[in-house]
Design an enzyme around this catalytic site. Structure first.
Site, mmCIF file in Angstrom:
data_model
loop_
_atom_site.group_PDB
_atom_site.id
_atom_site.type_symbol
_atom_site.label_atom_id
_atom_site.label_comp_id
_atom_site.label_asym_id
_atom_site.label_seq_id
_atom_site.Cartn_x
_atom_site.Cartn_y
_atom_site.Cartn_z
ATOM 1 N N THR A 120 40.974 33.709 50.695
ATOM 2 C CA THR A 120 42.295 33.086 50.541
ATOM 3 C C THR A 120 42.348 32.015 51.602
ATOM 4 O O THR A 120 41.643 32.120 52.599
ATOM 5 C CB THR A 120 43.390 34.145 50.857
ATOM 6 O OG1 THR A 120 43.331 35.168 49.883
ATOM 7 C CG2 THR A 120 44.788 33.565 50.890
ATOM 8 N N ARG A 152 46.902 40.817 37.806
ATOM 9 C CA ARG A 152 47.021 41.426 39.144
ATOM 10 C C ARG A 152 47.532 40.373 40.137
ATOM 11 O O ARG A 152 47.054 39.254 40.182
ATOM 12 C CB ARG A 152 45.653 41.949 39.588
ATOM 13 C CG ARG A 152 45.624 42.522 41.013
ATOM 14 C CD ARG A 152 45.225 41.469 42.025
ATOM 15 N NE ARG A 152 45.036 42.016 43.373
ATOM 16 C CZ ARG A 152 44.763 41.263 44.431
ATOM 17 N NH1 ARG A 152 44.660 39.970 44.306
ATOM 18 N NH2 ARG A 152 44.615 41.803 45.606
ATOM 19 N N VAL A 153 48.525 40.756 40.916
ATOM 20 C CA VAL A 153 49.065 39.853 41.933
ATOM 21 C C VAL A 153 48.827 40.503 43.288
ATOM 22 O O VAL A 153 49.160 41.675 43.483
ATOM 23 C CB VAL A 153 50.571 39.603 41.692
ATOM 24 C CG1 VAL A 153 51.163 38.781 42.832
ATOM 25 C CG2 VAL A 153 50.778 38.894 40.356
ATOM 26 N N GLY A 154 48.252 39.760 44.201
ATOM 27 C CA GLY A 154 47.970 40.306 45.534
ATOM 28 C C GLY A 154 49.094 40.011 46.509
ATOM 29 O O GLY A 154 50.259 39.851 46.125
ATOM 30 N N THR A 198 44.585 37.338 54.891
ATOM 31 C CA THR A 198 43.564 37.279 53.856
ATOM 32 C C THR A 198 42.933 38.670 53.794
ATOM 33 O O THR A 198 42.981 39.421 54.763
ATOM 34 C CB THR A 198 42.452 36.255 54.169
ATOM 35 O OG1 THR A 198 41.704 36.726 55.293
ATOM 36 C CG2 THR A 198 42.997 34.892 54.474
ATOM 37 N N GLY A 199 42.301 38.955 52.659
ATOM 38 C CA GLY A 199 41.635 40.252 52.538
ATOM 39 C C GLY A 199 42.246 41.072 51.422
ATOM 40 O O GLY A 199 42.800 40.509 50.471
HETATM 41 N N1 ASP Z 1 44.443 38.454 49.827
HETATM 42 C C1 ASP Z 1 43.895 38.009 48.571
HETATM 43 C C2 ASP Z 1 44.395 38.889 47.500
HETATM 44 O O1 ASP Z 1 44.479 40.084 47.694
HETATM 45 C C3 ASP Z 1 42.425 37.952 48.479
HETATM 46 C C4 ASP Z 1 41.631 37.769 49.723
HETATM 47 O O2 ASP Z 1 42.087 37.173 50.673
HETATM 48 O O3 ASP Z 1 40.491 38.239 49.770
HETATM 49 O O4 ASP Z 1 44.647 38.395 46.432
#
Ligand code: ASP
Length: 325
Positions: free
Chosen positions: A176, A204-206, A227-228
């Site tokens: 992200t 899917r929404v993060g 992020t993550g």
């Molecule tokens: N945080 C983002 C999500 O869960 C993805 C990522 O940063 O790896 O959509």
């Protein structure tokens, strides 16, 4: 003199030159974060954001984005948006033009069209190849659409050994862009944009578009973004929690450590990496993570180039460790 600066995830570096120019020109934090994130959304080599992002399980690129203005606490977001390369700018228009905070899916696309954004195919040949090869390597024809059992298996594998999973699957599986800015007026803003987890379940929404999960900014105390594994930041309201810990009087590093500790309280079979960048109202900044050896970048208006810093690693025992890069 007021410190003006950018603090971001490393992939934001492509947006720093244009964003710094704005910042030095006494631009508003909100414009600065948008400019930086747009450059990342344009970057086809970044398979985690915008154009060139990796698609979901059925081969569609679905994007999430958020902007928040720390001066007014106004926010705008789009979720599961297809076919528009600048979700961050559409999120900003949601914030500025509608009595809403978030639009999702077809409604978000309808609004984007209405305010003049152009539709385009965001799936690059390279992203399609990565997407297809993985499905084939796992023994699935890309035409099959019922993958959720497989997807759960992948999420578990990623949770167990992210290094190994990244080696096998390549970069771009997760990621992200986070950008925080403090401008010459002392105003803060945050922008976050992502194509989310690659091979995610459609729709899917993060955490990214969720105010207080993927990002939060409040001039009075500070700003944060994540992020993550977004589901963790959603459940722990990570960005808002960190800013609230600042409000409650914790110094920045303690506030960030508390926000990571909250993640360890989640009972989550898919628990994996969560990275945070944060700044306080004065422009002090940190990066924190529940995974070692992570980095973030920053640049003040006085610096000629961005600098990289290690994120402080907080382990399950609560110890915060900062290892040099
Ligand atoms: N945080 C983002 C999500 O869960 C993805 C990522 O940063 O790896 O959509």
């Amino acid at each position: 003199m007021t410190t003006s600066l950018l603090v971001a995830s490393p992939n934001a570096i492509v947006g720093f030159p244009a964003a710094m120019e704005r910042l030095r020109d006494k631009g508003r934090a909100l414009d600065v974060v948008e400019v930086a994130v747009c450059a990342v959304e344009d970057n086809p080599e970044d398979h985690t954001v915008g154009y060139g992002g990796l698609p979901n399980l059925i081969g569609e690129v679905e994007l999430d984005a958020l902007v928040m203005d720390g001066r007014t606490l106004a926010a705008g977001a789009v979720a599961a948006l297809k076919s528009f390369r600048h979700p961050v700018s559409i999120a900003r228009r949601v914030m500025e033009e509608l009595p809403h905070v978030m639009l999702a899916g077809e409604g978000a696309a309808c609004f984007a069209r209405e305010v003049g954004f152009q539709e385009e195919d965001l799936l690059t040949g390279e992203a399609l190849r990565i997407w297809r090869e993985r499905l084939e390597a796992e023994g699935h024809s890309p035409e099959v659409s019922r993958y959720y059992a497989q997807m759960k298996g992948w999420a578990r594998r990623f949770a167990t050994d992210p290094e190994q999973a990244e080696q096998e699957w390549g970069t771009g599986v997760t990621g992200t862009v986070n950008v925080l800015a403090r401008d010459t007026h002392g105003d803060l803003a945050v922008a976050v944009s992502t194509s989310g987890w690659a091979w995610k379940y459609p729709g899917r929404v993060g955490d990214t578009p969720i105010v207080g999960a993927g990002g939060y900014a409040d001039n009075r105390y500070g700003a944060a973004a994540c992020t993550g594994r977004g589901e963790m930041a959603v459940r722990a309201a990570t960005a808002r929690s960190l800013v609230l810990y600042l409000k409650m009087g914790l110094p920045l590093r303690d506030a960030a450590r508390e926000a990571v500790l909250d993640l360890y309280a989640l009972d989550d079979p898919y628990a994996s990496t969560l990275n945070i960048v944060a700044m306080d109202a004065h422009g002090n900044h940190v990066g924190f993570s529940n995974r070692p050896e992570q980095r973030y970048i920053f640049q003040t208006a006085e610096m000629g180039a961005p600098a990289e810093r290690p994120r402080v690693y907080v382990g399950p025992d609560g110890k915060a460790e900062e290892r040099p890069l």
